[in-house]
Design a protein around this motif. Structure first.
Motif, short mmCIF file in Angstrom:
data_model
loop_
_atom_site.label_atom_id
_atom_site.label_comp_id
_atom_site.label_asym_id
_atom_site.label_seq_id
_atom_site.Cartn_x
_atom_site.Cartn_y
_atom_site.Cartn_z
N ASN A 47 -32.12 47.31 54.21
CA ASN A 47 -32.18 47.48 55.66
C ASN A 47 -33.41 46.81 56.25
O ASN A 47 -33.39 46.32 57.39
N TRP A 48 -34.48 46.78 55.49
CA TRP A 48 -35.73 46.17 55.95
C TRP A 48 -35.62 44.65 55.98
O TRP A 48 -36.19 43.99 56.85
N LEU A 49 -34.87 44.10 55.04
CA LEU A 49 -34.70 42.65 54.98
C LEU A 49 -33.71 42.18 56.04
O LEU A 49 -32.89 42.94 56.54
N GLY A 62 -22.16 52.27 48.80
CA GLY A 62 -20.88 51.97 49.42
C GLY A 62 -20.71 52.73 50.73
O GLY A 62 -20.19 52.19 51.72
N GLN A 63 -21.13 54.00 50.77
CA GLN A 63 -21.02 54.79 51.99
C GLN A 63 -22.01 54.33 53.06
O GLN A 63 -21.77 54.51 54.25
N ARG A 64 -23.11 53.71 52.64
CA ARG A 64 -24.13 53.26 53.59
C ARG A 64 -24.03 51.77 53.91
O ARG A 64 -24.95 51.18 54.47
N SER A 65 -22.90 51.15 53.56
CA SER A 65 -22.77 49.70 53.72
C SER A 65 -22.79 49.28 55.19
O SER A 65 -23.12 48.13 55.50
N LEU A 66 -22.44 50.19 56.10
CA LEU A 66 -22.44 49.84 57.52
C LEU A 66 -23.85 49.59 58.05
O LEU A 66 -24.02 49.05 59.14
N ARG A 67 -24.86 49.99 57.29
CA ARG A 67 -26.22 49.81 57.77
C ARG A 67 -26.74 48.40 57.52
O ARG A 67 -27.81 48.05 58.02
N VAL A 68 -26.01 47.60 56.74
CA VAL A 68 -26.41 46.21 56.54
C VAL A 68 -25.59 45.33 57.48
O VAL A 68 -24.61 45.77 58.08
N GLY A 69 -25.98 44.07 57.60
CA GLY A 69 -25.30 43.18 58.52
C GLY A 69 -23.93 42.75 58.01
O GLY A 69 -23.62 42.88 56.82
#
Length: 531
Positions: free
Chosen positions: A203-205, A245-252
């Motif tokens: 998320n930081w990148l 997988g559940q947090r994949s929406l937080r990346v672009g």
């Protein structure tokens, strides 16, 4: 060794490509081809390295399967998956061990339980691959997928305890329970820690290429750290995969698209490699049985293979129906499974390369310096179980699914729920367009773009509802499908022009690649029926 593995990888991909073209079952064909290639004289051997399988092949396959899994579905089926992933491997270990103890000469009970633990876990790849191809219902795919994600940890922990007993190390039932609890709880903790850390870093990148590179390293690093801490690398990788997988929406969006493409490519390579490698093991295993009675080995093989298959069938029916019989809340909350679907779950117990790798980790000697009892027979019997279940169950499973009517019944419901959700999403988008347009001056030239965006939103909604109707074979090409087809044709025309411009040296390669990338994204955004 490296040259042999490279050759196996290249041949396996070529065979897999042929199988996909002709719609054949790639796992079964690859194993059969491997069995034939293994006997060709002069070819370099491709000996199975258990460390290579457990540290290089298994983690990315488990990680990818976990990322594609639904945490909600697995949680909803937690009881059934737990019985399959924990109870069934232990039951199989015990039953196979007792049969092998009585059948194989000079095989003590502890060593027989080693064989039982080795052949206990069904393969994480085979049932999923065949189930996807023949269209198993999502409920059954969730059960098989959840089981395959976790049963390796149970079986490998049971193997540690059985091996310790077989070589003369001090061990008790409570030692086994403590080992399993440490492996399970520790694996979850390690997986969560690495999953959260990886999610924070990604998320930081803001670099999709680097984010995907980090994602590639996650399963290997997670498995290594967990095993170094004497916990379950399998559970750690699965936990990290489910979390990310559940947090994949937080990346672009670019990272998500790239991640999926890279994972699918790695899966295709490793799955093909694994099944061809299984077939190539036969010559070395046969040489290890020199001087043994083949008649006796044949009888032992049939007994052990039959026990592995029957053990699963004996387990799944009570595990399915007893909880319903004993609990009213379960009966009220869950629809009753059909006997046919339960049988398919019981029959989908193909073994794979993890069993062979686990067998190869059996030590050569006991603590007293004596040879491990009947080690060559244990390795050969493991091979028979792997190839036998793939050949027998893998070839008959598609036919049984069709014969018993256990087909995918989720497609129509999926289309309806998608269309309803897309309709709500389109209406919200139209409301936002109204707000944006209301803030514009009457002569604002951007109003034309608002009109184009309205048409695009309407197309999204129409496409979702059109998919609920009859197919193009019945009613012909829909307006949306025609527009998409023409749009793709226009993109192809533009590609042709850019190719001609590069050939004429009017644009350089950098400009050409930029143009191709934009056209590729434009085609990817086209709503097509096969997407």
């Amino acid at each position: 060794m490296s040259a042999s593995l490279l050759l196996v990888a290249a041949v396996s991909l070529a065979i897999a490509a042929v199988c996909r073209h002709f719609r054949l079952s790639a796992p079964l064909v690859l194993v059969a081809v491997g069995l034939g290639i293994g006997w060709i004289p002069g070819l370099p051997s491709a000996t199975l390295d258990p460390e290579f399988v457990l540290f290089v092949i298994l983690p990315p396959l488990l990680y990818s399967a976990a990322q594609d899994s639904s945490y909600q579905d697995i949680r909803a089926s937690g009881r059934a998956i737990g019985l399959l992933a924990v109870g069934l491997p232990l039951f199989t270990t015990l039953l196979v061990g007792l049969v092998a103890w009585g059948a194989v000469p000079h095989l003590p009970l502890a060593a027989a339980l080693v064989l039982g633990a080795v052949v206990a876990p069904p393969d994480a790849v085979s049932a999923q691959a065949i189930g996807r191809r023949v269209g198993l219902p999502r409920r059954l795919m969730t059960l098989l997928g959840g089981e395959s994600l976790l049963n390796d940890a149970t079986a490998l922990t049971a193997l540690r305890v059985a091996v310790a007993a077989a070589i003369g190390a001090t061990t008790t039932v409570w030692d086994g329970v403590a080992t399993f609890l440490l492996a399970a709880v520790g694996g979850v903790v390690v997986g969560l820690a690495i999953g959260y850390l990886t999610g924070w870093v990604r998320n930081w990148l803001t670099d999709p290429t680097l984010e995907t590179a980090i994602g590639i390293m996650v399963p290997f690093g997670t498995y290594f750290v967990a095993e170094e801490l004497h916990t379950s690398g399998v559970i750690a990788v699965v936990t990290a995969g489910l979390l990310l997988g559940q947090r994949s929406l937080r990346v672009g969006y670019a990272t998500r698209l790239q991640d999926e493409s890279v994972r699918k490519s790695i899966d295709a390579l490793l799955e093909s490699f694994v099944f061809l490698l299984i077939g190539l093991q036969l010559p070395d295993l046969v040489r290890g049985l020199a001087g043994e009675s083949w008649a006796h080995i044949a009888v032992d093989s049939v007994l052990v293979l039959a026990t592995v298959i029957v053990a699963r069938l004996l387990w799944v029916y009570p595990a399915t129906y007893l909880p319903r019989l004993l609990s009213r809340s379960i009966r009220e909350a869950e629809p009753p499974p059909t006997p046919a679907s339960v049988f398919i779950v019981g029959w989908a117990g193909m073994r794979g390369v993890v069993s062979l790798a686990a067998a190869a980790t059996i030590p050569l000697t006991t603590q007293s310096g004596e040879a491990f009892p009947a080690r060559a027979e244990v390795l050969f019997l493991t091979f028979v179980v792997v190839v036998g279940t793939l050949g027998l169950q893998g070839t008959t499973l598609p036919w049984l699914i069709r014969r018993l009517g256990v087909a995918d019944d989720d497609t129509a419901a999926d289309r309806l729920t998608y269309a309803a959700a897309q309709d709500r999403a389109s209406r919200e988008a139209e409301l936002r367009l109204d707000e944006i347009e209301a803030a514009m001056a009457p002569d604002d030239v951007r109003r034309h773009q608002i009109g184009m965006l309205r048409k695009w939103v309407t197309t999204q909604r129409n496409t979702a509802w059109e998919e609920l109707g009859r197919g193009p074979d019945t009613i012909g090409e829909s307006p949306t499908a025609a527009a998409n087809r023409i749009r793709i044709e226009l993109l192809q025309v533009q590609r042709k022009v850019f190719v001609e411009e590069r050939r004429a040296a009017r644009i350089d390669d950098e400009v050409f690649r930029k143009a191709m990338r934009r056209l590729d994204f434009a085609e990817g955004l086209t709503d097509r029926g096969d997407s």
